[in-house]
Design an enzyme around this catalytic site. Structure first.
Site, mmCIF file in Angstrom:
data_model
loop_
_atom_site.group_PDB
_atom_site.id
_atom_site.type_symbol
_atom_site.label_atom_id
_atom_site.label_comp_id
_atom_site.label_asym_id
_atom_site.label_seq_id
_atom_site.Cartn_x
_atom_site.Cartn_y
_atom_site.Cartn_z
ATOM 1 N N ARG A 89 0.827 -1.192 0.125
ATOM 2 C CA ARG A 89 -0.052 0.042 -0.049
ATOM 3 C C ARG A 89 0.969 1.314 0.023
ATOM 4 O O ARG A 89 0.426 2.222 -0.582
ATOM 5 C CB ARG A 89 -0.938 -0.089 1.203
ATOM 6 C CG ARG A 89 -2.163 -1.122 1.067
ATOM 7 C CD ARG A 89 -2.904 -1.096 2.389
ATOM 8 N NE ARG A 89 -3.977 -2.134 2.331
ATOM 9 C CZ ARG A 89 -3.492 -3.411 2.905
ATOM 10 N NH1 ARG A 89 -2.478 -3.689 3.289
ATOM 11 N NH2 ARG A 89 -4.637 -4.300 2.812
ATOM 12 N N ASP A 149 -10.157 -4.431 8.133
ATOM 13 C CA ASP A 149 -9.157 -5.643 8.705
ATOM 14 C C ASP A 149 -9.992 -6.504 9.627
ATOM 15 O O ASP A 149 -9.652 -7.560 9.731
ATOM 16 C CB ASP A 149 -8.043 -4.696 9.344
ATOM 17 C CG ASP A 149 -7.200 -4.029 8.259
ATOM 18 O OD1 ASP A 149 -6.968 -4.641 7.110
ATOM 19 O OD2 ASP A 149 -6.622 -2.983 8.625
ATOM 20 N N ARG A 152 -12.177 -8.971 7.888
ATOM 21 C CA ARG A 152 -11.183 -10.076 7.325
ATOM 22 C C ARG A 152 -10.842 -11.085 8.434
ATOM 23 O O ARG A 152 -10.859 -12.117 8.149
ATOM 24 C CB ARG A 152 -9.890 -9.403 6.609
ATOM 25 C CG ARG A 152 -10.312 -8.833 5.212
ATOM 26 C CD ARG A 152 -8.981 -8.448 4.555
ATOM 27 N NE ARG A 152 -9.619 -7.811 3.199
ATOM 28 C CZ ARG A 152 -9.061 -6.734 2.623
ATOM 29 N NH1 ARG A 152 -8.047 -6.054 3.246
ATOM 30 N NH2 ARG A 152 -9.336 -6.304 1.239
ATOM 31 N N HIS A 176 -3.321 0.324 8.658
ATOM 32 C CA HIS A 176 -3.907 -0.555 7.674
ATOM 33 C C HIS A 176 -2.739 -1.064 6.468
ATOM 34 O O HIS A 176 -2.633 -0.230 5.496
ATOM 35 C CB HIS A 176 -4.828 0.417 6.941
ATOM 36 C CG HIS A 176 -5.753 -0.493 5.816
ATOM 37 N ND1 HIS A 176 -6.262 -1.512 5.912
ATOM 38 C CD2 HIS A 176 -5.843 -0.184 4.593
ATOM 39 C CE1 HIS A 176 -7.113 -2.118 4.865
ATOM 40 N NE2 HIS A 176 -6.706 -1.121 4.014
#
Ligand code: APR
Length: 311
Positions: A89, A149, A152, A176
């Site tokens: 990211r 998150d 998940r 994140h």
């Protein structure tokens, strides 16, 4: 019926899915904005064509400028590049910070009273940048990381334990990215802490799958990154804001001394209501969990330092 107004900047995968969810759930009229000519208009029209099928009340419109976004209650920012296989990211930092600056300036000029919710990655740094560029109080600039998150992690827990998904409550805090901090002790399967349901090595495996969940989607898709779960996650946050529900959701907020962290945007449980971040109650963490969270904060602070140096 008059609906609240939400602007979604970026009519790509995440933005368009978010717009459709907001409309079909009856939460808000949506203005989709994108630099690509025709894209937001086309997607908005496509969604409106589904109105008699889904029977939703809100309207979705598409535009390439900000005039039609004026007076929005919430602005969701998804403009920017997604990850490609092999990218972290953080690799998106330079390109997306340039895009986000322009988006924030224009969106805030049109909707000075809005709550901003950032989705663009690298999330924690982009949320910080949005706060700085906007000049708004930090309570009105929030990032979407922790809800996704945690979702998940909840999925991994549900699959591994056979617990129905609505009987799982999972919590992931921190950055994140690879430095996120899943908290098995505070995650419940059927009301029991995960640490008491599964042996440590299996818990570790679920933590690994959670941290790598986004990258797993990227490597399968080959072009672009996850968007269904991200869109569902930001929609949940927007619902809590618009309906003044005060849900406690893991959200990327400015920490000001909580957990011994100051001046960093990071996901922690936060109460979201009409004013944005209503409260950041400090949850009790073990010394080890706290150390992990602070290490996670340090990685974000490093990224932010490079932003401020113009890097
Ligand atoms: N203003 C408005 N829209 C822009 C701008 C800009 N300055 N720059 C780019 N866009 C638009 C693109 O035209 C594109 O339609 O942003 C959209 C991004 O959509 P996708 O490429 O489909 O990316 P998406 O998967 O939606 O991800 C967007 O969210 O989850 C994060 O990491 C992800 O940073 C990425 C962002």
């Amino acid at each position: 019926m008059a609906y609240p107004k939400v602007t979604v900047v970026g009519a790509g995968q995440v933005g368009a899915t978010t717009a459709f969810l907001l409309a079909t759930k009856g939460l808000a009229d949506v203005v989709l904005v994108d630099v690509a000519e025709g894209l937001p208009q086309g997607k908005a029209l496509d969604m409106m064509h589904g109105r008699s099928v889904e029977l939703f009340g809100p309207r979705v419109t598409g535009t390439n400028t900000y005039e039609e976004t004026a007076g929005s209650d919430v602005v969701v920012m998804t403009a920017g590049l997604p990850r490609k296989p092999g990218m972290t990211r953080d690799d998106l930092l330079a390109a997306n910070s340039a895009i986000l600056r322009g988006v924030v300036e224009q969106a805030v000029a049109a909707s000075p009273d809005a709550v901003l919710v950032c989705v663009t990655n690298p999330l924690d740094m982009m949320a910080y940048l949005a706060w700085k560029v906007s000049g708004l109080p930090s309570s009105r600039v929030i990032g979407m990381g922790g809800v996704l998150d945690s979702a998940r992690f909840a999925y991994a827990i549900s699959e591994a334990t056979g617990t129905p998904i609505d009987d799982v409550s999972a919590l992931v805090v921190g950055a994140h990215g690879d430095a996120m901090v899943p908290l098995p002790r505070l995650s419940l399967a059927g009301g029991q802490p995960l640490t008491e349901v599964l042996p440590p090595e299996r818990v570790e495996d679920l933590v690994r799958r959670t941290v790598g969940g986004g990258a797993e989607v990227v490597s399968l898709l080959k072009t672009g990154s996850a968007f269904y779960a991200p869109a569902a996650s930001v929609t949940k946050m927007v619902e809590s804001i618009l309906s003044d529900a005060d849900w406690l959701l893991p959200s990327c907020v400015l920490l000001e001394g909580q957990y011994g962290i100051d001046g960093v945007y990071l996901s922690v449980p936060a109460v979201l209501g009409r004013a944005g971040v209503v409260e950041v109650p400090e949850i009790a963490l073990t010394p080890e969990e706290l150390a992990q969270l602070r290490a996670s904060a340090a990685t974000v602070a490093e990224g932010v330092a490079s932003l401020e140096l113009g890097g």
